[in-house]
Scaffold this active site. Structure first.
Site, PDB file in Angstrom:
ATOM      1  N   GLY A  10      -3.909  -4.634  -3.467  1.00 18.76           N
ATOM      2  CA  GLY A  10      -4.727  -4.778  -4.289  1.00 18.76           C
ATOM      3  C   GLY A  10      -4.304  -2.964  -5.037  1.00 18.76           C
ATOM      4  O   GLY A  10      -3.843  -2.137  -4.135  1.00 18.76           O
ATOM      5  N   HIS A  11      -4.428  -2.175  -6.643  1.00 27.38           N
ATOM      6  CA  HIS A  11      -3.837  -1.214  -6.769  1.00 27.38           C
ATOM      7  C   HIS A  11      -4.258  -0.408  -7.196  1.00 27.38           C
ATOM      8  O   HIS A  11      -5.266  -0.127  -8.156  1.00 27.38           O
ATOM      9  CB  HIS A  11      -3.081  -1.740  -7.775  1.00 27.38           C
ATOM     10  CG  HIS A  11      -1.041  -2.652  -7.457  1.00 27.38           C
ATOM     11  ND1 HIS A  11      -0.815  -3.274  -8.292  1.00 27.38           N
ATOM     12  CD2 HIS A  11      -1.192  -2.791  -5.992  1.00 27.38           C
ATOM     13  CE1 HIS A  11       0.495  -3.683  -7.964  1.00 27.38           C
ATOM     14  NE2 HIS A  11       0.259  -3.722  -6.615  1.00 27.38           N
ATOM     15  N   ASP A  13       0.589  -0.988   0.279  1.00 25.05           N
ATOM     16  CA  ASP A  13       0.036  -0.146   0.205  1.00 25.05           C
ATOM     17  C   ASP A  13       0.664   1.256   0.039  1.00 25.05           C
ATOM     18  O   ASP A  13       0.377   2.276   0.244  1.00 25.05           O
ATOM     19  CB  ASP A  13      -1.497  -0.396   1.313  1.00 25.05           C
ATOM     20  CG  ASP A  13      -1.857  -0.959   1.045  1.00 25.05           C
ATOM     21  OD1 ASP A  13      -1.996  -1.294  -0.076  1.00 25.05           O
ATOM     22  OD2 ASP A  13      -1.842  -2.087   2.750  1.00 25.05           O
ATOM     23  N   GLN A  71       2.172  -6.510  -2.141  1.00 26.55           N
ATOM     24  CA  GLN A  71       2.685  -6.526  -1.016  1.00 26.55           C
ATOM     25  C   GLN A  71       3.641  -6.191  -1.100  1.00 26.55           C
ATOM     26  O   GLN A  71       4.289  -4.579  -1.515  1.00 26.55           O
ATOM     27  CB  GLN A  71       2.571  -8.385  -0.692  1.00 26.55           C
ATOM     28  CG  GLN A  71       1.156  -8.998  -0.031  1.00 26.55           C
ATOM     29  CD  GLN A  71       1.030  -9.054  -1.504  1.00 26.55           C
ATOM     30  OE1 GLN A  71       2.142 -10.049  -2.108  1.00 26.55           O
ATOM     31  NE2 GLN A  71      -0.636  -8.911  -2.286  1.00 26.55           N
ATOM     32  N   LYS A 108       2.616   1.878  -5.518  1.00 20.96           N
ATOM     33  CA  LYS A 108       3.882   1.092  -5.923  1.00 20.96           C
ATOM     34  C   LYS A 108       2.930   1.239  -7.651  1.00 20.96           C
ATOM     35  O   LYS A 108       3.475   1.824  -9.092  1.00 20.96           O
ATOM     36  CB  LYS A 108       3.984  -0.435  -5.909  1.00 20.96           C
ATOM     37  CG  LYS A 108       4.345  -0.725  -5.023  1.00 20.96           C
ATOM     38  CD  LYS A 108       4.976  -2.889  -4.963  1.00 20.96           C
ATOM     39  CE  LYS A 108       3.540  -3.183  -4.504  1.00 20.96           C
ATOM     40  NZ  LYS A 108       2.990  -2.292  -2.901  1.00 20.96           N
TER      41      LYS A 108
HETATM   42  P1  IMP Z   1      -2.899 -12.755   2.330  1.00 18.64           P
HETATM   43  O1  IMP Z   1      -1.493 -11.691   2.000  1.00 18.64           O
HETATM   44  O2  IMP Z   1      -4.041 -12.414   1.866  1.00 18.64           O
HETATM   45  O3  IMP Z   1      -2.396 -13.839   2.667  1.00 18.64           O
HETATM   46  O4  IMP Z   1      -2.220 -11.899   3.870  1.00 18.64           O
HETATM   47  C1  IMP Z   1      -1.237 -12.098   4.204  1.00 18.64           C
HETATM   48  C2  IMP Z   1      -0.814 -10.507   5.040  1.00 18.64           C
HETATM   49  O5  IMP Z   1      -0.439  -9.605   4.185  1.00 18.64           O
HETATM   50  C3  IMP Z   1      -1.520  -9.553   5.704  1.00 18.64           C
HETATM   51  O6  IMP Z   1      -1.216  -9.159   6.654  1.00 18.64           O
HETATM   52  C4  IMP Z   1      -2.688  -9.078   4.746  1.00 18.64           C
HETATM   53  O7  IMP Z   1      -3.345  -7.252   5.042  1.00 18.64           O
HETATM   54  C5  IMP Z   1      -1.103  -8.837   4.180  1.00 18.64           C
HETATM   55  N1  IMP Z   1      -1.174  -7.823   2.746  1.00 18.64           N
HETATM   56  C6  IMP Z   1      -1.895  -9.056   1.177  1.00 18.64           C
HETATM   57  N2  IMP Z   1      -1.860  -7.849   0.835  1.00 18.64           N
HETATM   58  C7  IMP Z   1      -2.138  -6.973   0.856  1.00 18.64           C
HETATM   59  C8  IMP Z   1      -1.356  -5.873  -0.246  1.00 18.64           C
HETATM   60  O8  IMP Z   1      -1.593  -5.928  -1.216  1.00 18.64           O
HETATM   61  N3  IMP Z   1      -1.849  -4.736   0.926  1.00 18.64           N
HETATM   62  C9  IMP Z   1      -1.707  -4.383   2.128  1.00 18.64           C
HETATM   63  N4  IMP Z   1      -1.087  -5.525   2.924  1.00 18.64           N
HETATM   64  C10 IMP Z   1      -1.561  -6.151   2.168  1.00 18.64           C
HETATM   65 MG    MG Z   2      -2.282  -2.032  -1.906  1.00 18.45          MG
END
Ligand code: IMP
Ligand code: MG
Length: 336
Positions: free
Chosen positions: A45-46, A16, A178, A19
């Site tokens: 989520g972009h 977040d 991420q 990017k």
């Molecule tokens: P998962 O990737 O859904 O398995 O989540 C694992 C951890 O990564 C959690 O703390 C999510 O909130 C975090 N997370 C996953 N994708 C994103 C992202 O795109 N932005 C921010 N946090 C993320």
């Molecule tokens: Mg994001």
């Protein structure tokens, strides 16, 4: 013989950091033949502002907004349901996706069972519930399914060896999901995602190390994190930062916890990822809040002004080898 050049975008914190904005900027200026999503699934989520419209993509790389061939790489896991709904959203928003979007044929697929499991079991970590962890577990457990097993994906499949090496010279923008603080190896385990969010994660998509040219590290001037661990310290200022920064997740709508930037974590991320360019986003947020601080060498360092903080950060980064001209402080939603 063809040549391969790769520029990478790596998030230096917990996702977040903006990017999508950097990808959008580089797509406009970089002359890329491809944009590659190199890790993660529909958990990302972009948020992209394009022609004055806001788009949120989860699986499809930003190149599509510029008619650049966009590839979901084998470092990712792909949810076909999300993929097709995103295609539709883009088409309806006036973005031409035809013949522009591809999926590496060895990409693993997220199934409804993965999503159900993640929805049930993901709370311990605070996952996005998008099936990411279970899909990677099956990939590595050798019980997963690759994209080739899904007839509806056939028209989109490519072999990345052919795509990178057999056709023509390629210049690839590799767009991560991420961030370093969520990386499966270098993040705060188990509060991590299940993929490699790093520059080496780019290479796992069939690219040789020598192809990497620029590495754009993206950070915010404060940190945010979404998930189950306690991250935000006591203090009103952190809620203010979240409010002004509109810190809600693009995928799940959850409120992000906030904290000051941690210099040690930032340095580690810059060095381990071989970062050559750094973009600090949301400078305007701390300006509105009227407070500036970082953690450094085990204590909090406060600054009287934005300039004082930016100078401090710039000095530190140049001391670890980042060129001053490659450090950007950004305050706009749609440009660097
Ligand atoms: P998962 O990737 O859904 O398995 O989540 C694992 C951890 O990564 C959690 O703390 C999510 O909130 C975090 N997370 C996953 N994708 C994103 C992202 O795109 N932005 C921010 N946090 C993320
Ligand atoms: Mg994001």
């Amino acid at each position: 013989m063809s040549t391969q050049i790769v520029d990478c975008i790596v998030d230096l914190q917990y996702g977040d950091c903006g990017k999508g904005k950097v990808a959008h900027h580089l797509c406009k200026t970089g002359g890329y033949t491809h944009v590659l999503r190199y890790n993660g699934g529909a958990n990302a989520g972009h948020t992209i502002f394009h022609n004055g419209k806001k788009f949120i993509t989860h699986q499809i790389p930003a190149g599509v907004f510029f008619g650049i061939t966009s590839v979901v790489g084998n470092g990712c896991v792909l949810d076909p349901v999300q993929f097709f709904s995103e295609l539709k959203m883009l088409e309806e928003g006036g973005v031409d996706t035809k013949g522009k979007i591809f999926i590496a044929e060895n990409t693993h697929v997220i199934t409804s069972a993965h999503k159900e499991e993640d929805g049930r079991e993901g709370a311990r970590i605070g996952t996005t519930g998008r099936g990411n962890g279970p899909a990677y577990r099956e990939k590595y457990g050798r019980t997963g399914k690759r994209a080739t097993e899904f007839p509806e994906l056939k028209p989109y499949l490519v072999n990345l060896y052919d795509e990178w090496f057999e056709k023509k010279d390629v210049k690839i923008l590799a767009e991560g999901a991420q961030g370093f603080g969520l990386d499966i190896d270098w993040g705060d385990y188990p509060f991590v995602t299940s993929s490699h969010c790093t520059t080496p994660g780019v290479l796992l998509n069939g690219l040789p190390p020598g192809a990497v040219r620029e590495v754009w590290g993206v950070a915010k001037v404060y940190e945010t994190y979404v998930g189950s661990k306690k991250f935000q310290p006591e203090g009103e200022v952190f809620d203010k930062i979240a409010d002004v920064g509109e810190e809600y997740g693009a995928t799940t709508g959850r409120r992000r916890q906030t904290n000051w930037m941690n210099m040690k974590n930032l340095e580690r991320a810059i060095r381990m990822n071989g970062v050559t360019h750094v973009v600090f986003n949301k400078v305007d947020v701390l300006r509105t809040v009227g407070a500036w601080a970082v953690y450094d060498k085990g204590s909090k360092v406060e600054f009287k002004s934005e300039k004082e903080m930016n100078d401090f950060v710039t000095n530190r980064l140049t001391s670890i080898g980042v060129a001053e001209k490659n450090i950007f402080f950004s305050e706009s939603k749609d440009k660097i």
